[in-house]
Motif scaffolding. Structure first.
Motif, short mmCIF file in Angstrom:
data_model
loop_
_atom_site.label_atom_id
_atom_site.label_comp_id
_atom_site.label_asym_id
_atom_site.label_seq_id
_atom_site.Cartn_x
_atom_site.Cartn_y
_atom_site.Cartn_z
N UNK A 86 0.83 -1.21 0.00
CA UNK A 86 0.00 0.00 0.00
C UNK A 86 0.86 1.26 0.00
N UNK A 87 1.90 1.26 0.82
CA UNK A 87 2.74 2.46 0.91
C UNK A 87 3.40 2.76 -0.43
N UNK A 88 3.87 1.73 -1.12
CA UNK A 88 4.51 1.95 -2.42
C UNK A 88 3.49 2.44 -3.45
N UNK A 89 2.30 1.84 -3.44
CA UNK A 89 1.28 2.22 -4.40
C UNK A 89 0.78 3.64 -4.16
N UNK A 123 0.81 -3.12 -11.63
CA UNK A 123 1.04 -1.93 -10.82
C UNK A 123 -0.23 -1.10 -10.70
N UNK A 124 -0.98 -1.01 -11.79
CA UNK A 124 -2.23 -0.25 -11.78
C UNK A 124 -3.24 -0.87 -10.82
N UNK A 125 -3.35 -2.19 -10.84
CA UNK A 125 -4.31 -2.86 -9.96
C UNK A 125 -3.91 -2.75 -8.50
N UNK A 126 -2.60 -2.77 -8.22
CA UNK A 126 -2.15 -2.56 -6.84
C UNK A 126 -2.51 -1.16 -6.37
N UNK A 127 -2.35 -0.19 -7.26
CA UNK A 127 -2.72 1.19 -6.93
C UNK A 127 -4.21 1.28 -6.62
N UNK A 129 -6.25 -1.07 -5.64
CA UNK A 129 -6.55 -1.78 -4.40
C UNK A 129 -6.24 -0.91 -3.19
N UNK A 130 -5.10 -0.24 -3.22
CA UNK A 130 -4.72 0.64 -2.10
C UNK A 130 -5.67 1.82 -2.00
N UNK A 131 -6.07 2.38 -3.14
CA UNK A 131 -6.99 3.52 -3.13
C UNK A 131 -8.36 3.13 -2.61
N UNK A 132 -8.80 1.92 -2.90
CA UNK A 132 -10.09 1.46 -2.38
C UNK A 132 -10.05 1.39 -0.86
N UNK A 133 -8.96 0.83 -0.33
CA UNK A 133 -8.84 0.72 1.12
C UNK A 133 -8.79 2.11 1.76
N UNK A 134 -8.01 3.00 1.19
CA UNK A 134 -7.92 4.37 1.72
C UNK A 134 -9.26 5.07 1.64
N UNK A 135 -9.96 4.91 0.51
CA UNK A 135 -11.24 5.57 0.31
C UNK A 135 -12.26 5.13 1.36
N UNK A 136 -12.30 3.82 1.64
CA UNK A 136 -13.23 3.30 2.65
C UNK A 136 -12.93 3.90 4.01
N UNK A 137 -11.64 3.94 4.37
CA UNK A 137 -11.24 4.50 5.66
C UNK A 137 -11.59 5.98 5.74
N UNK A 152 -14.48 2.46 -10.95
CA UNK A 152 -13.15 2.25 -11.53
C UNK A 152 -12.86 0.75 -11.52
N UNK A 153 -12.57 0.20 -12.67
CA UNK A 153 -12.38 -1.24 -12.81
C UNK A 153 -10.90 -1.60 -12.90
N UNK A 154 -10.52 -2.71 -12.30
CA UNK A 154 -9.13 -3.16 -12.44
C UNK A 154 -8.91 -3.73 -13.83
#
Length: 351
Positions: A86-89, A123-127, A129-137, A152-154
């Protein structure tokens, strides 16, 4: 916490303040901080106390991101591997929107980054995934007004990690040596994730199997030690700690992380032509297929390897189709043979 930040618990409540050199003759002024370190305003107040130009606006995406990163690093519910990913993405997100108002961001902005990463779908899908988690929080804490990833679709995944062929397994068993070979054995005969395989040791053995709580899902599993693995383990020294320890150099005897073992395996793999393209995670797939062909149900396999049922079915889909096809071919061959068989006719015996 950053240097100079202190936590005080009084009457069941916790308080935070910033003070450089606390307890010395050169102590600086004591600055009261917000009481919730999950809030962007907490980190903004620290920057102000440190004299970093007043810090970032608490409404900026960068401040929200700081709060989220602090949350995942202290929550204790997310594995170190996921945090690192997540940090890298999310560095991409900070570069793109760090100084912009967080509540002004929309899915269209996330989609724009995804479009720019089209050449590297992983790399796009990892980004995403991280944005989804951040957005929920951030959404439930009112840092943003809308989901940042809705719609937004992977990118479509490729065929994923392929199971190893018998020839590849044979090459690994005969040409790999030392701790790398031992690790491959553990991956192959347990089907565990790398984060769990590197933790396995003699203390996890319980009544003919490995009993442990998985690192990623925090799920209790009991993995039987099959005869092939038992034969390998009979040659391993019984000592405290994990089976997989680094060999040679200054780190000799040190524990492996999943990532470091993967790196060392890749170095060894690249020297063996027969193993070109194989992955350690492919052994997880191999193990699941082996268990399925042994007649175990999806639920039983899940209890052994700590994997979700949909993922088990995904891993087994090709093996199931191949087995079904082979059975169908056998049936068709048998049927054709029966149809071509001549029926003996009764005849009178001449005298």
């Amino acid at each position: 916490m950053p240097k100079g930040v202190h936590r005080v618990v009084s009457r069941g409540r916790e308080y935070f303040y910033y003070q450089v050199g606390r307890g010395t003759d050169h102590a600086g002024p004591r600055v009261t901080l917000p009481n919730d370190p999950h809030l962007p305003s907490f980190w903004n107040a620290i920057r102000q106390a440190q004299g970093l130009g007043g810090g970032a606006d608490v409404d900026t995406f960068g401040a929200v991101l700081d709060g989220y990163l602090e949350y995942i690093n202290t929550a204790g519910t997310i594995t170190a591997g996921t945090i690192d990913q997540y940090e890298r993405a999310l560095r991409l997100a900070r570069t793109a929107w760090g100084d912009l108002p967080a509540k002004g961001l929309r899915p269209v902005h996330v989609q724009a980054v995804m479009d720019n990463l089209a050449a590297t779908p992983g790399k796009a899908n990892n980004f995403l995934s991280a944005m989804r988690a951040l957005s929920t929080w951030a959404r439930v804490r009112d840092h943003i007004e809308h989901s940042l990833t809705e719609g937004v679709k992977p990118y479509a995944k490729d065929k994923g990690h392929k199971p190893w062929t018998p020839a590849q397994i044979d090459a690994a068993m005969t040409k790999l040596t030392g701790v790398i070979r031992r690790g491959v054995v553990l991956y192959l005969y347990t089907g565990m994730r790398g984060s769990d395989a590197v933790r396995l040791g003699w203390t996890d053995v319980e009544e003919g199997g490995f009993a442990l709580t998985t690192q990623k899902k925090k799920r209790d599993v009991w993995c039987p030690i099959v005869p092939e693995l038992a034969a390998e383990m009979a040659t391993w020294a019984k000592r405290p700690g994990p089976f997989l320890l680094q060999e040679g150099g200054r780190a000799d005897g040190a524990r492996y992380t999943r990532k470091l073992f993967s790196t060392h395996f890749a170095d060894a793999r690249d020297k063996i032509p027969e193993l070109a393209g194989v992955t350690l995670h492919g052994l997880r797939c191999t193990a699941v297929i082996r268990l399925r062909r042994a007649g175990l149900s999806t639920g039983q396999i899940g209890d052994i390897v700590g994997m979700s049922l949909p993922m088990i079915e995904r891993y087994c889909r090709f093996a199931d189709r191949k087995t079904s096809g082979q059975a169908a071919l056998l049936t068709l061959t048998r049927t054709a043979g029966e149809q071509n068989c001549k029926t003996l006719q009764n005849s009178k015996t001449k005298t």
